[in-house]
Design a protein around this motif. Structure first.
Motif, PDB file in Angstrom:
ATOM      1  N   HIS A 145      -5.799   1.424  17.940  1.00 31.50           N
ATOM      2  CA  HIS A 145      -4.745   0.903  17.085  1.00 31.50           C
ATOM      3  C   HIS A 145      -3.979   2.050  16.418  1.00 31.50           C
ATOM      4  O   HIS A 145      -4.570   3.067  16.028  1.00 31.50           O
ATOM      5  N   ALA A 146      -2.676   1.890  16.271  1.00 34.28           N
ATOM      6  CA  ALA A 146      -1.822   2.964  15.761  1.00 34.28           C
ATOM      7  C   ALA A 146      -2.242   3.455  14.375  1.00 34.28           C
ATOM      8  O   ALA A 146      -2.017   4.620  14.035  1.00 34.28           O
ATOM      9  N   ASP A 147      -2.855   2.589  13.567  1.00 30.47           N
ATOM     10  CA  ASP A 147      -3.256   2.979  12.214  1.00 30.47           C
ATOM     11  C   ASP A 147      -4.576   3.737  12.178  1.00 30.47           C
ATOM     12  O   ASP A 147      -5.021   4.137  11.102  1.00 30.47           O
ATOM     13  N   HIS A 148      -5.211   3.929  13.337  1.00 24.16           N
ATOM     14  CA  HIS A 148      -6.564   4.517  13.356  1.00 24.16           C
ATOM     15  C   HIS A 148      -6.681   5.626  14.406  1.00 24.16           C
ATOM     16  O   HIS A 148      -7.727   5.784  15.039  1.00 24.16           O
ATOM     17  N   ARG A 149      -5.635   6.414  14.564  1.00 26.34           N
ATOM     18  CA  ARG A 149      -5.638   7.449  15.590  1.00 26.34           C
ATOM     19  C   ARG A 149      -5.920   8.844  15.035  1.00 26.34           C
ATOM     20  O   ARG A 149      -5.482   9.841  15.582  1.00 26.34           O
ATOM     21  N   GLN A 150      -6.712   8.890  13.957  1.00 24.10           N
ATOM     22  CA  GLN A 150      -7.032  10.190  13.366  1.00 24.10           C
ATOM     23  C   GLN A 150      -8.206  10.875  14.057  1.00 24.10           C
ATOM     24  O   GLN A 150      -8.559  11.985  13.724  1.00 24.10           O
ATOM     25  N   GLY A 151      -8.843  10.224  14.994  1.00 23.36           N
ATOM     26  CA  GLY A 151      -9.924  10.862  15.747  1.00 23.36           C
ATOM     27  C   GLY A 151     -11.259  10.171  15.648  1.00 23.36           C
ATOM     28  O   GLY A 151     -12.076  10.251  16.558  1.00 23.36           O
ATOM     29  N   GLY A 152     -11.516   9.502  14.532  1.00 28.69           N
ATOM     30  CA  GLY A 152     -12.832   8.914  14.339  1.00 28.69           C
ATOM     31  C   GLY A 152     -13.156   7.797  15.310  1.00 28.69           C
ATOM     32  O   GLY A 152     -14.285   7.670  15.778  1.00 28.69           O
ATOM     33  N   VAL A 153     -12.168   6.961  15.629  1.00 25.36           N
ATOM     34  CA  VAL A 153     -12.421   5.824  16.511  1.00 25.36           C
ATOM     35  C   VAL A 153     -12.730   6.300  17.920  1.00 25.36           C
ATOM     36  O   VAL A 153     -13.674   5.831  18.564  1.00 25.36           O
ATOM     37  N   ILE A 154     -11.948   7.263  18.423  1.00 18.33           N
ATOM     38  CA  ILE A 154     -12.200   7.730  19.787  1.00 18.33           C
ATOM     39  C   ILE A 154     -13.536   8.456  19.878  1.00 18.33           C
ATOM     40  O   ILE A 154     -14.254   8.356  20.877  1.00 18.33           O
ATOM     41  N   MET A 155     -13.925   9.167  18.810  1.00 21.76           N
ATOM     42  CA  MET A 155     -15.241   9.814  18.812  1.00 21.76           C
ATOM     43  C   MET A 155     -16.357   8.777  18.818  1.00 21.76           C
ATOM     44  O   MET A 155     -17.390   8.962  19.467  1.00 21.76           O
ATOM     45  N   ALA A 156     -16.162   7.685  18.105  1.00 16.75           N
ATOM     46  CA  ALA A 156     -17.157   6.611  18.116  1.00 16.75           C
ATOM     47  C   ALA A 156     -17.277   5.989  19.499  1.00 16.75           C
ATOM     48  O   ALA A 156     -18.378   5.703  19.984  1.00 16.75           O
ATOM     49  N   LEU A 157     -16.137   5.774  20.155  1.00 21.61           N
ATOM     50  CA  LEU A 157     -16.152   5.237  21.519  1.00 21.61           C
ATOM     51  C   LEU A 157     -16.873   6.188  22.465  1.00 21.61           C
ATOM     52  O   LEU A 157     -17.727   5.766  23.261  1.00 21.61           O
ATOM     53  N   TRP A 158     -16.557   7.471  22.395  1.00 20.86           N
ATOM     54  CA  TRP A 158     -17.193   8.438  23.286  1.00 20.86           C
ATOM     55  C   TRP A 158     -18.688   8.539  23.025  1.00 20.86           C
ATOM     56  O   TRP A 158     -19.485   8.693  23.949  1.00 20.86           O
ATOM     57  N   GLY A 159     -19.084   8.467  21.760  1.00 24.25           N
ATOM     58  CA  GLY A 159     -20.511   8.512  21.451  1.00 24.25           C
ATOM     59  C   GLY A 159     -21.252   7.345  22.082  1.00 24.25           C
ATOM     60  O   GLY A 159     -22.333   7.502  22.650  1.00 24.25           O
ATOM     61  N   ALA A 160     -20.671   6.145  22.002  1.00 22.40           N
ATOM     62  CA  ALA A 160     -21.302   4.969  22.606  1.00 22.40           C
ATOM     63  C   ALA A 160     -21.324   5.065  24.126  1.00 22.40           C
ATOM     64  O   ALA A 160     -22.294   4.661  24.777  1.00 22.40           O
ATOM     65  N   LEU A 161     -20.259   5.617  24.711  1.00 19.86           N
ATOM     66  CA  LEU A 161     -20.230   5.794  26.167  1.00 19.86           C
ATOM     67  C   LEU A 161     -21.292   6.787  26.623  1.00 19.86           C
ATOM     68  O   LEU A 161     -21.965   6.574  27.643  1.00 19.86           O
ATOM     69  N   PHE A 162     -21.445   7.879  25.882  1.00 16.39           N
ATOM     70  CA  PHE A 162     -22.461   8.874  26.225  1.00 16.39           C
ATOM     71  C   PHE A 162     -23.852   8.252  26.175  1.00 16.39           C
ATOM     72  O   PHE A 162     -24.671   8.441  27.090  1.00 16.39           O
ATOM     73  N   GLU A 163     -24.125   7.475  25.134  1.00 18.65           N
ATOM     74  CA  GLU A 163     -25.425   6.815  25.015  1.00 18.65           C
ATOM     75  C   GLU A 163     -25.643   5.836  26.164  1.00 18.65           C
ATOM     76  O   GLU A 163     -26.731   5.734  26.726  1.00 18.65           O
ATOM     77  N   PHE A 164     -24.581   5.118  26.547  1.00 22.15           N
ATOM     78  CA  PHE A 164     -24.645   4.174  27.653  1.00 22.15           C
ATOM     79  C   PHE A 164     -24.990   4.886  28.958  1.00 22.15           C
ATOM     80  O   PHE A 164     -25.840   4.426  29.740  1.00 22.15           O
ATOM     81  N   MET A 165     -24.333   6.009  29.211  1.00 26.36           N
ATOM     82  CA  MET A 165     -24.596   6.759  30.434  1.00 26.36           C
ATOM     83  C   MET A 165     -26.025   7.284  30.460  1.00 26.36           C
ATOM     84  O   MET A 165     -26.727   7.172  31.477  1.00 26.36           O
ATOM     85  N   GLU A 166     -26.472   7.846  29.362  1.00 27.78           N
ATOM     86  CA  GLU A 166     -27.836   8.382  29.288  1.00 27.78           C
ATOM     87  C   GLU A 166     -28.863   7.282  29.509  1.00 27.78           C
ATOM     88  O   GLU A 166     -29.819   7.459  30.269  1.00 27.78           O
TER      89      GLU A 166
END
Length: 280
Positions: A145-166
């Protein structure tokens, strides 16, 4: 509330509903937001159709309304395609409002077999990746979302993806990373051609992994010496160790040039691995 089709991971009993592959604690609230724009967020995997619809509405708002993509959809106000029913959908919510503010969809090897291909197969000839198929996950439809593009949301998504892959013992991720064709108010491929010519010098994968676009952007016929930085998402992938698999394809519906990208979990720098593992 309609339950989604059963996921078909080889490592999961087929009688489990969608989302049961993911431990309950993956819904935990996380705090990755910069202090200047801090907001508690929650990461979870969609378990039923209503939650997938929330992701599809966010995708429509960003791809259709914000970016001007021509979306053919059976449900007004939703970005839907034939791969959605085969994917796991990752969601980030703002805790206070419950609003979905970020999403990815994940197509696993078993589900790709059932779907008949990946989305990337429709844009590129992936023949040279055939030996990776059994451990290759496709990531797609990433948006925040345009109001949440400061980096935290994408880092949260990547963290969950990494855990999923592992957790599921998968180690290869592919996807199409988009570059808008609109540059300085003009629809042109010059920006994408320039970015491609930059990145081919520094981040091109070994030749045995190169793929070919089915509808190539004519990069050598376009102006390709613009001093322009890649989109933030592509820069993020590159920091995580991703490689470019070849020249971009043109996606006329989304009005983008799409770069084929591949990331292997073994190539993720140690500092990011520690970060993701600590927040899993």
């Amino acid at each position: 509330m309609k339950e989604l089709p059963n996921p078909t991971f080889a490592l999961s009993p087929l009688n489990l509903p969608r989302g049961s592959l993911h431990p309950a604690q993956s819904n935990a609230a996380v705090d990755f937001m910069p202090r200047r724009a801090q907001s508690a967020i929650e990461v979870s995997w969609a378990k039923h159709q209503d939650e997938v619809r929330e992701a599809q509405r966010l995708r429509f708002d960003i791809f259709g309304t914000e970016m001007g993509a021509r979306l053919s959809t059976k449900v007004p106000g939703h970005d839907i395609d034939l791969f959605d029913d085969y994917c796991e959908h990752l969601l980030v919510r703002e805790t206070e409002t419950g609003q979905v503010i970020g999403t990815y969809r994940v197509l696993t090897p078993e589900q790709a077999k059932r779907a008949g291909s990946t989305y990337s197969d429709t844009e590129f000839d992936l023949t040279r990746l055939r030996d990776m198929r059994s451990r290759m996950v496709e990531l797609g439809r990433s948006c925040v979302h345009a109001d949440h593009r400061q980096g935290g949301v994408i880092m949260a998504l990547w963290g969950a993806l990494f855990e999923f892959m592992e957790r599921n013992r998968l180690d290869v991720m592919i996807g199409c990373a988009s570059i808008p064709m609109l540059h300085n108010g003009i629809v042109t491929g010059n920006a994408a051609a320039s970015i491609w010519h930059q990145l081919r010098e520094t981040h091109l994968a070994p030749i045995q992994h190169h793929v070919r676009p089915r509808l190539p952007l004519p990069v050598d016929q376009l102006e390709h010496d613009l001093s322009i930085a890649p989109p933030a998402l592509i820069k993020g992938y590159l920091r995580l160790g991703a490689k470019i698999l070849g020249a971009p394809a043109w996606d006329p519906d989304f009005n983008t040039a799409d770069l084929p990208m591949l990331m292997q979990t073994a190539d993720i720098p140690a500092r990011y691995r520690r970060h993701f593992a600590g927040n899993a």
